[in-house]
Design an enzyme around this catalytic site. Structure first.
Site, PDB file in Angstrom:
ATOM      1  N   ALA A 165      -1.040  10.731   7.710  1.00  0.00           N
ATOM      2  CA  ALA A 165      -0.704  10.428   9.043  1.00  0.00           C
ATOM      3  C   ALA A 165      -1.465   9.157   9.175  1.00  0.00           C
ATOM      4  O   ALA A 165      -0.815   8.063   9.507  1.00  0.00           O
ATOM      5  CB  ALA A 165      -0.748  11.121  10.106  1.00  0.00           C
ATOM      6  N   CYS A 221       5.281  12.337   0.445  1.00  0.00           N
ATOM      7  CA  CYS A 221       4.320  13.022   1.486  1.00  0.00           C
ATOM      8  C   CYS A 221       4.479  12.442   2.736  1.00  0.00           C
ATOM      9  O   CYS A 221       4.319  13.079   3.946  1.00  0.00           O
ATOM     10  CB  CYS A 221       2.915  12.790   1.006  1.00  0.00           C
ATOM     11  SG  CYS A 221       2.748  14.189  -0.253  1.00  0.00           S
TER      12      CYS A 221
END
Length: 480
Positions: free
Chosen positions: A221, A272
């Site tokens: 993230a 991802c």
């Protein structure tokens, strides 16, 4: 002799196990998968994935202490340590659709491990999973244990495709999460002993299970957030006449920020980033943290905005229509030095142009025609299921052709979109390309790799992300 088995022979399982086998000659490593074609490829000269350096490692160990097999149950029952590296796609229906991870493959792997095990096992989560997966897996194993002791560890991978082998040889850190019980600590030590064959002990971190699972999602993230941050700035740079390369260079000189992951582009891709952030968003929502969920959602929104902005720029520059025009697409993989197309921005850009009835001619040095056609005709998230469970023969997209040469792709084209930063695209003979294109000839550089001044001298109208706009483009604003 310690025996390791890895369930799942994909981008994570294959390279990771090959390096463990190379660095630990005293350990026998088996990589198992139910896909016969994938295992056949691992046992051939044509490996199923492209990764610099991988072939050398596999050839040194295969048949000695590294084995690829479809006999899943045999190797699982014989192993001391079992790595589980199966697909964890985003759910497309039901509870949490579009955000939550689908743990179907994980659960069936866990039930199979419980069924065939006759001795104590250490089970290691290697695929990216949501926080608290270990707990669910633990319950399945212990309720079916028949008196066997199962210890669950989380050992997330932090590989970057294109440099996976170098990352495995010299990792920033190896993270091992386990239970804070005597059995859990003993299992952590057993896995630490494997990595300690080549990784300095100060880089092997042990944490509790939840910290290890969350660290993986958090790391991805943070990286994706950096890309969206610089991409958001690129839009502002174009509007104001600033140069995003100069801005990010100045920002990156601050040692607290650093220069990595500050290259503006058409957007991030890969298996991802989006999946992990969606997962993070879902976990936040489930834990009653809507403000945190919305914060991370913005990272994906900016990424989607950047891809749309690119398509709009192409269409508006070319007299507001690309209908029937040939557009060359150079690069389809999500980044250079990999053949991986999962979540590549090229898919959304191509679909956007096809939606405006463009004719595409696509060239990527590492991606097959079959893969490109599959990607352009598949629904979102379908790519993350094992290949034998994907729609069988996707209808090929008639408006898109795949060629094996950049000059063939660009011949008679009205415009060129550079969507992957392959080194060879920097070295092309752009004069020759210009001479064989329709005029005016456009270059839309989604990776900021071409020499803009040189191309403008040749005669191209050039758009580079986040750079001062070509006079031509100023008169044709892109409506986002």
């Amino acid at each position: 002799m310690v025996k390791i088995c890895c369930i799942g022979a994909g981008y994570v399982g294959g390279p990771t196990m090959a390096v463990i086998a190379l660095k630990c000659p005293s350990i026998e490593v088996a990589v198992v998968d139910i896909s016969v074609s994938r295992i056949t490829a691992w046992n051939s000269d044509q490996l199923p994935i492209y990764e610099p350096g991988l072939e050398d490692v596999v050839k040194q160990c295969r048949g000695k202490n590294l084995f690829f097999s479809t006999d899943v149950e045999k190797h699982v029952s014989e192993a001391d340590i079992i790595f589980v590296s199966v697909n964890t796609p985003t759910k497309t229906q039901g509870l949490g659709a579009g955000k939550a991870a689908d743990l179907t493959y994980w659960e069936s792997a866990a039930r199979m491990i419980a069924d065939v095990s006759k001795s104590n096992k250490i089970v290691v989560e290697k695929s990216t999973v949501p926080v608290k997966t270990a707990e669910a897996i633990e319950k399945i194993l212990t309720h079916n244990s028949k008196g066997i002791d199962f210890q669950i560890l989380s050992n997330p991978e932090f590989l970057a495709e294109g440099t996976a082998i170098a990352d495995l040889f010299n990792p920033d850190r190896v993270l091992i999460g386990g239970r804070e019980t005597p059995g859990g600590q003993k299992a952590i030590q057993a896995l630490t002993d494997v990595y300690a064959h080549w990784v300095p002990l100060d880089r092997i971190l042990s944490t509790n299970l939840w910290s290890a699972e969350l660290s993986k999602l958090a790391a991805n993230a943070f990286l994706a957030q950096r890309i969206s941050s610089v991409n958001a700035m690129s839009a502002l740079c174009e509007a104001t006449g600033a140069d995003v390369a100069e801005v990010s260079h100045a920002v990156g000189k601050d040692t607290r920020i650093g220069s990595k992951f500050l290259n503006a582009s058409v957007g991030f891709g890969g298996s991802c980033f989006q999946k992990d952030i969606l997962n993070l968003v879902y976990i936040c929502e489930c834990n009653g943290l809507p403000e945190v969920a919305n914060y991370w959602k913005q990272v994906i929104k900016v990424n989607d905005y950047q891809k749309n902005r690119f398509v709009n720029r192409v269409v508006s520059s070319m007299f507001n229509t690309v209908s029937g025009k040939k557009i060359a697409v150079l690069g389809f993989a999500f980044k250079k030095d990999t053949g991986d197309t999962r979540e590549t921005p090229a898919i959304d850009v191509c679909k956007g142009l096809l939606g405006d009835k463009a004719r595409l001619s696509i060239y990527d040095p590492q991606v097959t025609e079959d893969q490109i056609q599959r990607d352009l005709s598949m629904k979102k998230f379908d790519w993350d299921h094992p290949i034998h469970l994907q729609p069988m023969s996707p209808t090929s997209v008639k408006q898109a052709s795949v060629v094996w040469d950049a000059y063939e792709a660009t011949k008679d084209a009205h415009g060129i979109c550079i969507l992957t930063e392959w080194d060879e695209f920097k070295k092309l003979d752009y004069q020759r390309i210009y001479d064989n294109m329709q005029k005016p000839a456009f270059v839309f550089d989604g990776r900021n790799i071409v020499n803009v001044e040189k191309l403008r001298e040749i005669g191209f109208i050039v758009y580079s992300i986040g750079k001062p706009l070509d006079p031509w483009l100023k008169d044709m604003p892109a409506v986002a």
